[in-house]
Design a protein around this motif. Structure first.
Motif, PDB file in Angstrom:
ATOM      1  N   PRO A   1      -7.311  18.172  86.829  1.00  0.00           N
ATOM      2  CA  PRO A   1      -7.846  17.844  85.498  1.00  0.00           C
ATOM      3  C   PRO A   1      -9.366  17.688  85.470  1.00  0.00           C
ATOM      4  CG  PRO A   1      -5.884  16.539  85.971  1.00  0.00           C
ATOM      5  CD  PRO A   1      -6.254  17.231  87.249  1.00  0.00           C
ATOM      6  N   ASP A   2      -9.980  17.493  86.639  1.00  0.00           N
ATOM      7  CA  ASP A   2     -11.428  17.377  86.717  1.00  0.00           C
ATOM      8  C   ASP A   2     -12.103  18.716  87.009  1.00  0.00           C
ATOM      9  OD1 ASP A   2     -11.369  14.574  86.324  1.00  0.00           O
ATOM     10  OD2 ASP A   2     -10.835  14.303  88.438  1.00  0.00           O
ATOM     11  N   GLY A   3     -11.310  19.801  87.040  1.00  0.00           N
ATOM     12  CA  GLY A   3     -11.878  21.130  87.200  1.00  0.00           C
ATOM     13  C   GLY A   3     -11.774  21.723  88.587  1.00  0.00           C
ATOM     14  N   VAL A   4     -11.189  20.989  89.537  1.00  0.00           N
ATOM     15  CA  VAL A   4     -11.080  21.489  90.910  1.00  0.00           C
ATOM     16  C   VAL A   4      -9.605  21.597  91.283  1.00  0.00           C
ATOM     17  CG1 VAL A   4     -11.696  21.154  93.330  1.00  0.00           C
ATOM     18  CG2 VAL A   4     -13.267  20.404  91.529  1.00  0.00           C
ATOM     19  N   THR A   5      -9.117  22.815  91.441  1.00  0.00           N
ATOM     20  CA  THR A   5      -7.716  23.036  91.758  1.00  0.00           C
ATOM     21  C   THR A   5      -7.531  23.242  93.257  1.00  0.00           C
ATOM     22  OG1 THR A   5      -7.875  25.431  91.415  1.00  0.00           O
ATOM     23  CG2 THR A   5      -7.290  24.071  89.510  1.00  0.00           C
TER      24      THR A   5
ATOM     25  N   ALA B   1     -18.727  17.314  91.741  1.00  0.00           N
ATOM     26  CA  ALA B   1     -20.053  17.060  91.176  1.00  0.00           C
ATOM     27  C   ALA B   1     -20.445  18.143  90.183  1.00  0.00           C
ATOM     28  CB  ALA B   1     -21.094  16.965  92.287  1.00  0.00           C
ATOM     29  N   ARG B   2     -19.959  19.373  90.411  1.00  0.00           N
ATOM     30  CA  ARG B   2     -20.254  20.491  89.500  1.00  0.00           C
ATOM     31  C   ARG B   2     -19.193  20.634  88.412  1.00  0.00           C
ATOM     32  NH1 ARG B   2     -20.836  22.976  94.487  1.00  0.00           N
ATOM     33  NH2 ARG B   2     -19.037  24.331  94.104  1.00  0.00           N
ATOM     34  N   GLY B   3     -18.039  20.004  88.609  1.00  0.00           N
ATOM     35  CA  GLY B   3     -16.967  20.085  87.624  1.00  0.00           C
ATOM     36  C   GLY B   3     -16.150  21.354  87.698  1.00  0.00           C
ATOM     37  N   ARG B   4     -16.205  22.049  88.836  1.00  0.00           N
ATOM     38  CA  ARG B   4     -15.414  23.278  88.970  1.00  0.00           C
ATOM     39  C   ARG B   4     -15.313  23.658  90.444  1.00  0.00           C
ATOM     40  NH1 ARG B   4     -20.534  24.809  87.668  1.00  0.00           N
ATOM     41  NH2 ARG B   4     -21.463  26.473  88.941  1.00  0.00           N
ATOM     42  N   GLY B   5     -14.247  24.389  90.769  1.00  0.00           N
ATOM     43  CA  GLY B   5     -14.058  24.880  92.124  1.00  0.00           C
ATOM     44  C   GLY B   5     -12.585  25.061  92.435  1.00  0.00           C
TER      45      GLY B   5
ATOM     46  N   ASP C   1     -23.058  22.041 100.988  1.00  0.00           N
ATOM     47  CA  ASP C   1     -24.455  22.336 100.618  1.00  0.00           C
ATOM     48  C   ASP C   1     -24.587  22.581  99.111  1.00  0.00           C
ATOM     49  OD1 ASP C   1     -27.052  23.231 100.338  1.00  0.00           O
ATOM     50  OD2 ASP C   1     -26.971  24.598 102.046  1.00  0.00           O
ATOM     51  N   ALA C   2     -25.192  21.641  98.419  1.00  0.00           N
ATOM     52  CA  ALA C   2     -25.329  21.757  96.962  1.00  0.00           C
ATOM     53  C   ALA C   2     -26.310  22.851  96.556  1.00  0.00           C
ATOM     54  CB  ALA C   2     -25.795  20.415  96.379  1.00  0.00           C
TER      55      ALA C   2
ATOM     56  N   ALA D   1     -15.087  17.899 102.119  1.00  0.00           N
ATOM     57  CA  ALA D   1     -16.460  18.336 101.843  1.00  0.00           C
ATOM     58  C   ALA D   1     -16.522  19.160 100.562  1.00  0.00           C
ATOM     59  CB  ALA D   1     -16.988  19.152 103.025  1.00  0.00           C
ATOM     60  N   ALA D   2     -15.538  20.037 100.374  1.00  0.00           N
ATOM     61  CA  ALA D   2     -15.530  20.879  99.184  1.00  0.00           C
ATOM     62  C   ALA D   2     -15.323  20.058  97.920  1.00  0.00           C
ATOM     63  CB  ALA D   2     -14.436  21.940  99.298  1.00  0.00           C
ATOM     64  N   LEU D   3     -14.410  19.103  97.977  1.00  0.00           N
ATOM     65  CA  LEU D   3     -14.147  18.282  96.798  1.00  0.00           C
ATOM     66  C   LEU D   3     -15.392  17.527  96.352  1.00  0.00           C
ATOM     67  CD1 LEU D   3     -10.591  16.929  97.606  1.00  0.00           C
ATOM     68  CD2 LEU D   3     -11.246  18.177  95.523  1.00  0.00           C
ATOM     69  N   GLY D   4     -16.111  16.954  97.307  1.00  0.00           N
ATOM     70  CA  GLY D   4     -17.322  16.230  96.935  1.00  0.00           C
ATOM     71  C   GLY D   4     -18.304  17.098  96.188  1.00  0.00           C
ATOM     72  N   ALA D   5     -18.524  18.319  96.695  1.00  0.00           N
ATOM     73  CA  ALA D   5     -19.479  19.225  96.055  1.00  0.00           C
ATOM     74  C   ALA D   5     -18.943  19.795  94.744  1.00  0.00           C
ATOM     75  CB  ALA D   5     -19.831  20.361  97.022  1.00  0.00           C
TER      76      ALA D   5
END
Length: 253
Positions: free
Chosen positions: A168-172, A127-131, A75-76, A120-124
């Motif tokens: 590297p895209d902000g999602v570890t 898109a935000r560049g973090r998580g 959910d964005a 699901a988490a990666l997609g969201a």
């Protein structure tokens, strides 16, 4: 404030993740089958930390319930900043004697469910560049230990890859790999306290596991093995002959 979604949040490590994340200021979405138990955890966390806590009762082995949790993660409009894939259960180590349908459910909860929620988490998050995504694995993932070790080994391998690919895209993505930890996990398998066949010094405290794990998550590590003694043990198992590693994996239940 950041928001963390935790599966298996009604007991064990899930409750400790809720406590420590709330103490750090994160709002929470708690997921488990038992609504009454979730409500008790939510009430205690709100009273202690004053954060917002959303309760989402769901049986992750039911497709309709899993779809609701996947939709919440994706959910964005209500972003999830930290996903903790913690839900799980144990089976006896004798695969040949276990009910194969139980083994299939075990595989689904430990592999398919975190895979779907991570997707699901990666997609969201991308898109935000973090998580951050946290997969609760186990030191059993480093040694032969029936299908439990195989499932946890998948989580470790996937987490290593995902962290290298999307970090590297902000999602570890971090696989936290505890050893034997004092929770009600073994009691739910029908094992009375003290009957697991594991020496006392090998037991960890849930607070320590979560504290060290979250520290490694914050550092962006792909794999976290809480406590020095288990890091040494994991290192030794890599050098052990397969037959010895298998015997090590049979310790405890």
């Amino acid at each position: 404030m950041p928001t963390a979604l935790i599966t298996g949040a009604s007991s064990g490590l899930g409750v400790e993740f809720a406590r420590q994340l709330a103490a750090s200021g994160a709002d929470l979405v708690l997921v488990a089958r038992d609504r009454a138990a979730l409500d008790r955890v939510a009430e205690a966390v709100r009273a202690a930390s004053g954060v917002r806590v959303e309760v989402l009762a769901a049986d992750l082995l039911k497709p309709r319930d899993l779809a609701r949790v996947v939709a919440r993660v994706a959910d964005a409009e209500r972003p999830i900043d930290l996903l903790v894939n913690n839900a799980g259960f144990g089976l006896p180590l004798d695969f040949a004697r276990n009910d194969v349908d139980d083994e299939v459910r075990h595989l689904e909860l430990h592999v398919e469910v975190p895979m779907r929620l991570s997707h699901a988490a990666l997609g969201a998050m991308l898109a935000r560049g973090r998580g951050r995504i946290v997969n609760i694995a186990s030191v059993a993932g480093f040694v032969p230990r029936s299908t439990y070790g195989a499932c946890k080994g998948w989580l470790i391998s996937f987490s290593r890859w995902a962290n290298g690919r999307y970090g590297p895209d902000g999602v570890t993505t971090t696989a936290i790999c505890p050893g034997f930890t004092h929770t009600n996990f073994h009691e739910r398998m029908g094992l009375p306290p003290g009957q697991e066949g594991v020496p006392g010094p090998m037991w960890l405290d849930a607070k320590q596991v979560v504290r060290e794990g979250l520290r490694d998550v914050a550092r962006g590590k792909a794999v976290s093995v809480p406590s020095l003694r288990y890091r040494v043990l994991v290192g030794l198992t890599r050098l052990a002959p397969p037959s010895l590693a298998a015997r090590i994996g049979e310790r405890g239940r």
